[in-house]
Design an enzyme around this catalytic site. Structure first.
Site, mmCIF file in Angstrom:
data_model
loop_
_atom_site.group_PDB
_atom_site.id
_atom_site.type_symbol
_atom_site.label_atom_id
_atom_site.label_comp_id
_atom_site.label_asym_id
_atom_site.label_seq_id
_atom_site.Cartn_x
_atom_site.Cartn_y
_atom_site.Cartn_z
ATOM 1 N N VAL A 116 0.825 -1.217 0.000
ATOM 2 C CA VAL A 116 0.000 0.000 0.000
ATOM 3 C C VAL A 116 0.858 1.265 0.000
ATOM 4 C CG1 VAL A 116 -1.806 1.266 1.225
ATOM 5 C CG2 VAL A 116 -1.905 -1.226 1.122
ATOM 6 N N CYS A 117 1.995 1.246 0.693
ATOM 7 C CA CYS A 117 2.873 2.424 0.711
ATOM 8 C C CYS A 117 3.252 2.832 -0.713
ATOM 9 C CB CYS A 117 4.136 2.139 1.520
ATOM 10 S SG CYS A 117 3.906 2.141 3.305
ATOM 11 N N ASN A 118 3.708 1.867 -1.484
ATOM 12 C CA ASN A 118 4.108 2.163 -2.858
ATOM 13 C C ASN A 118 2.926 2.629 -3.697
ATOM 14 O OD1 ASN A 118 5.986 1.861 -5.304
ATOM 15 N ND2 ASN A 118 4.269 0.537 -5.836
#
Length: 225
Positions: A156-158
């Site tokens: 999710v960060c990316n």
């Protein structure tokens, strides 16, 4: 006086993490801003910096729309997304967002995309626009451990980072980037974590140097390799 709006995002509490640095650091920055920097830095003397923060779910479907809602409400000049890297010794500056979702575990919605593009029509990757060189210099001056990361993974960060830079690519004079905090560890440790106060100082350095770069841009401050 020039008004500069900054949006910083973090993720909601993580399973197994007692103190969420995203929450604690962002709360401190929204409350105190760049207190003290204006007196030390002539470039900021005529700038009013306001920091808005938002906590996001660890969700492929929901994180970016929630950040975008905050962006559209506050009209920022700078957007800095943050996350948590459990195994990190210090601050981790992300250089690249890739157009790929490939989750090894489900997100908060129990969704687990595998080897899918974030945007089928988008480029393969985007580079950060944060002034990494000057940020790293500040970290070194303040004895803050930090590393450069080649990319933000495929979780999710990316996905959030890619969507942010995809949006910023269509805007003039908007800077976007991503950094990861380590876990909070108040005892010195050779491998994992930093004290909370040091993480707050690090995030303040990131905002300070990015505001300086926004006011006086120089391609030499961007470090990608």
């Amino acid at each position: 006086m020039k008004q500069i709006n900054v949006v910083m995002s973090g993720f909601e509490p993580y399973e197994g993490i007692d103190v969420n640095p995203c929450l604690e650091v962002l709360s401190a920055l929204e409350r105190d801003g760049l207190a003290g920097f204006a007196e030390q830095d002539r470039l900021l003397a005529d700038a009013q910096v306001t920091i808005h923060t938002v906590l996001l779910p660890v969700s492929f479907a929901k994180a970016w729309p929630m950040l975008l809602e905050t962006i559209e409400r506050t009209h920022p000049d700078i957007v800095i997304a943050t996350g948590l890297k459990r195994a990190a010794r210090g601050m981790q500056l992300e250089r690249c967002a890739t157009n790929l979702m490939d989750a090894a575990k489900p997100d908060a919605d129990n969704r687990r995309p595998r080897r899918m593009p974030i945007d089928p029509e988008g480029p393969a990757a985007y580079w950060t626009r944060l002034p990494l060189r000057s940020i790293l210099k500040d970290f070194a001056d303040h004895h803050i451990p930090a590393t450069l990361s080649s990319d933000a993974g495929t979780y999710v960060c990316n996905s959030l980072f890619y969507n942010l830079l995809n949006w910023a690519a269509t805007k003039d004079h908007v800077i976007g980037g991503f950094l990861n905090f380590p876990t909070v560890n108040e005892q010195p440790h050779p491998q994992h974590g930093l004290p909370l106060a040091q993480q707050i100082a690090a995030a303040r350095d990131v905002v300070h140097e990015t505001v300086r770069y926004y006011l006086e841009p120089s391609s030499g401050e961007i470090l990608l390799a």
